[in-house]
Write a protein that holds these residues in place. Structure first.
Motif, PDB file in Angstrom:
ATOM      1  N   UNK A 173     -47.899-116.668 -55.852  1.00 54.90           N
ATOM      2  CA  UNK A 173     -48.926-116.529 -57.052  1.00 54.90           C
ATOM      3  C   UNK A 173     -49.157-115.500 -57.392  1.00 54.90           C
ATOM      4  N   UNK A 174     -49.334-114.909 -58.416  1.00 51.85           N
ATOM      5  CA  UNK A 174     -48.883-113.221 -58.749  1.00 51.85           C
ATOM      6  C   UNK A 174     -50.549-113.137 -58.618  1.00 51.85           C
ATOM      7  N   UNK A 175     -50.666-111.591 -57.946  1.00 51.89           N
ATOM      8  CA  UNK A 175     -52.852-111.266 -58.492  1.00 51.89           C
ATOM      9  C   UNK A 175     -52.797-111.302 -59.018  1.00 51.89           C
ATOM     10  N   UNK A 176     -54.331-111.700 -60.007  1.00 50.41           N
ATOM     11  CA  UNK A 176     -55.365-111.626 -60.839  1.00 50.41           C
ATOM     12  C   UNK A 176     -55.676-109.913 -60.910  1.00 50.41           C
ATOM     13  N   UNK A 177     -55.161-109.125 -61.558  1.00 46.82           N
ATOM     14  CA  UNK A 177     -56.294-107.838 -61.026  1.00 46.82           C
ATOM     15  C   UNK A 177     -56.819-108.012 -62.027  1.00 46.82           C
ATOM     16  N   UNK A 178     -57.037-108.577 -62.995  1.00 52.23           N
ATOM     17  CA  UNK A 178     -57.812-108.596 -64.200  1.00 52.23           C
ATOM     18  C   UNK A 178     -59.533-108.578 -64.174  1.00 52.23           C
ATOM     19  N   UNK A 179     -59.925-108.002 -62.572  1.00 56.73           N
ATOM     20  CA  UNK A 179     -61.315-108.092 -62.436  1.00 56.73           C
ATOM     21  C   UNK A 179     -61.660-106.604 -61.950  1.00 56.73           C
ATOM     22  N   UNK A 180     -60.148-105.732 -61.408  1.00 55.90           N
ATOM     23  CA  UNK A 180     -60.120-104.461 -61.066  1.00 55.90           C
ATOM     24  C   UNK A 180     -60.240-103.008 -61.903  1.00 55.90           C
ATOM     25  N   UNK A 181     -60.426-102.514 -61.135  1.00 59.18           N
ATOM     26  CA  UNK A 181     -61.111-100.732 -61.931  1.00 59.18           C
ATOM     27  C   UNK A 181     -59.462-100.501 -62.572  1.00 59.18           C
ATOM     28  N   UNK A 182     -59.678-100.108 -63.571  1.00 56.40           N
ATOM     29  CA  UNK A 182     -58.714 -99.151 -64.031  1.00 56.40           C
ATOM     30  C   UNK A 182     -58.478 -97.576 -63.131  1.00 56.40           C
ATOM     31  N   UNK A 183     -57.680 -97.589 -62.353  1.00 59.07           N
ATOM     32  CA  UNK A 183     -57.735 -95.840 -61.872  1.00 59.07           C
ATOM     33  C   UNK A 183     -56.355 -95.408 -62.131  1.00 59.07           C
ATOM     34  N   UNK A 184     -56.681 -93.818 -62.049  1.00 56.06           N
ATOM     35  CA  UNK A 184     -55.150 -93.353 -61.793  1.00 56.06           C
ATOM     36  C   UNK A 184     -54.496 -93.677 -60.209  1.00 56.06           C
ATOM     37  N   UNK A 185     -52.719 -93.997 -60.320  1.00 51.24           N
ATOM     38  CA  UNK A 185     -52.635 -94.324 -59.088  1.00 51.24           C
ATOM     39  C   UNK A 185     -50.966 -93.605 -58.819  1.00 51.24           C
ATOM     40  N   UNK A 186     -50.943 -93.210 -58.005  1.00 48.28           N
ATOM     41  CA  UNK A 186     -49.588 -92.455 -57.614  1.00 48.28           C
ATOM     42  C   UNK A 186     -49.226 -92.833 -56.727  1.00 48.28           C
ATOM     43  N   UNK A 187     -47.635 -93.225 -56.152  1.00 52.95           N
ATOM     44  CA  UNK A 187     -46.955 -93.349 -54.863  1.00 52.95           C
ATOM     45  C   UNK A 187     -45.929 -92.534 -55.091  1.00 52.95           C
ATOM     46  N   UNK A 188     -45.609 -92.652 -53.721  1.00 49.41           N
ATOM     47  CA  UNK A 188     -44.450 -91.700 -53.310  1.00 49.41           C
ATOM     48  C   UNK A 188     -42.921 -92.011 -52.169  1.00 49.41           C
ATOM     49  N   UNK A 189     -42.107 -92.832 -53.104  1.00 51.32           N
ATOM     50  CA  UNK A 189     -41.128 -93.288 -51.470  1.00 51.32           C
ATOM     51  C   UNK A 189     -39.970 -92.162 -51.185  1.00 51.32           C
ATOM     52  N   UNK A 190     -39.230 -92.363 -50.097  1.00 50.31           N
ATOM     53  CA  UNK A 190     -38.231 -91.359 -49.761  1.00 50.31           C
ATOM     54  C   UNK A 190     -36.955 -92.181 -49.720  1.00 50.31           C
ATOM     55  N   UNK A 191     -36.214 -92.262 -49.163  1.00 51.96           N
ATOM     56  CA  UNK A 191     -34.421 -92.684 -48.570  1.00 51.96           C
ATOM     57  C   UNK A 191     -33.434 -91.812 -48.984  1.00 51.96           C
ATOM     58  N   UNK A 192     -32.394 -91.865 -47.694  1.00 53.45           N
ATOM     59  CA  UNK A 192     -31.622 -90.972 -47.775  1.00 53.45           C
ATOM     60  C   UNK A 192     -30.421 -92.354 -47.536  1.00 53.45           C
ATOM     61  N   UNK A 193     -28.935 -91.538 -48.171  1.00 56.00           N
ATOM     62  CA  UNK A 193     -27.678 -91.451 -47.817  1.00 56.00           C
ATOM     63  C   UNK A 193     -26.865 -90.680 -46.838  1.00 56.00           C
ATOM     64  N   UNK A 194     -26.077 -91.543 -45.835  1.00 53.27           N
ATOM     65  CA  UNK A 194     -25.762 -90.156 -45.201  1.00 53.27           C
ATOM     66  C   UNK A 194     -24.322 -90.498 -45.505  1.00 53.27           C
ATOM     67  N   UNK A 195     -23.294 -89.700 -45.432  1.00 49.87           N
ATOM     68  CA  UNK A 195     -22.171 -90.065 -45.560  1.00 49.87           C
ATOM     69  C   UNK A 195     -21.488 -88.633 -44.859  1.00 49.87           C
TER      70      UNK A 195
END
Length: 160
Positions: A14-36
């Motif tokens: 089921x998709x989570x119901x987020x309608x009651x959540x407050x709107x806030x500034x959100x940030x995410x940082x991810x990483x990965x690498x390619x070895x060659x």
């Protein structure tokens, strides 16, 4: 351990119901690498790869992918992203490329999946554009570095 939010009380997806959540500034940082191979990295940096500017193509692919995350990952909410950036840095010690993606939104749910999708697709694009000269490349280390915003606040991966 907390319960899974994408399962109903009957165990159905089921998709989570987020309608009651407050709107806030959100940030995410991810990483990965390619070895060659070192020669493959040199070719990519020289600008002489057969398919063109591999870093520019991977950067654009990552940004486009973040915008389509909800179409790729089941049960993700479509988000009005306010920023997506993909940084690709050559690293001779790998050898290869380190990829970092940042995603931002002002909303009711986080942007971790968007940052992770951006990194994943950028890495896959680097692989695709260079695979003709190096079939031994590996994509490694894809993960979330940090997130901010929302009820759970800030989180940062500890240095490993």
């Amino acid at each position: 351990m907390t319960s899974l939010t994408h399962l109903s009380s009957q165990g159905e997806a089921a998709m989570v119901d987020v309608s009651a959540k407050a709107e806030t500034d959100r940030t995410a940082i991810a990483e990965g690498h390619v070895v060659m191979l070192p020669e493959t990295l040199e070719l990519a940096l020289s600008g002489n790869a057969k398919k063109g500017d591999v870093m520019a193509a991977a950067r654009i692919a990552g940004i486009m992918a973040a915008k389509k995350t909800h179409e790729l990952i089941p049960l993700c909410h479509p988000l009005l992203l306010t920023k997506v950036s993909v940084d690709i840095e050559p690293d001779a010690t790998l050898p290869g490329f380190r990829v970092t993606a940042l995603a931002k939104v002002k909303g009711q749910t986080g942007v971790e999946m968007e940052a992770l999708t951006a990194v994943s697709i950028a890495c896959l694009t680097l692989y695709d554009m260079l695979k003709a000269v190096d079939r031994f490349m590996r994509i490694e280390g894809i993960g979330l570095l940090e997130k901010q915003g929302g009820k759970s606040g800030s989180w940062k991966r500890n240095a490993e």
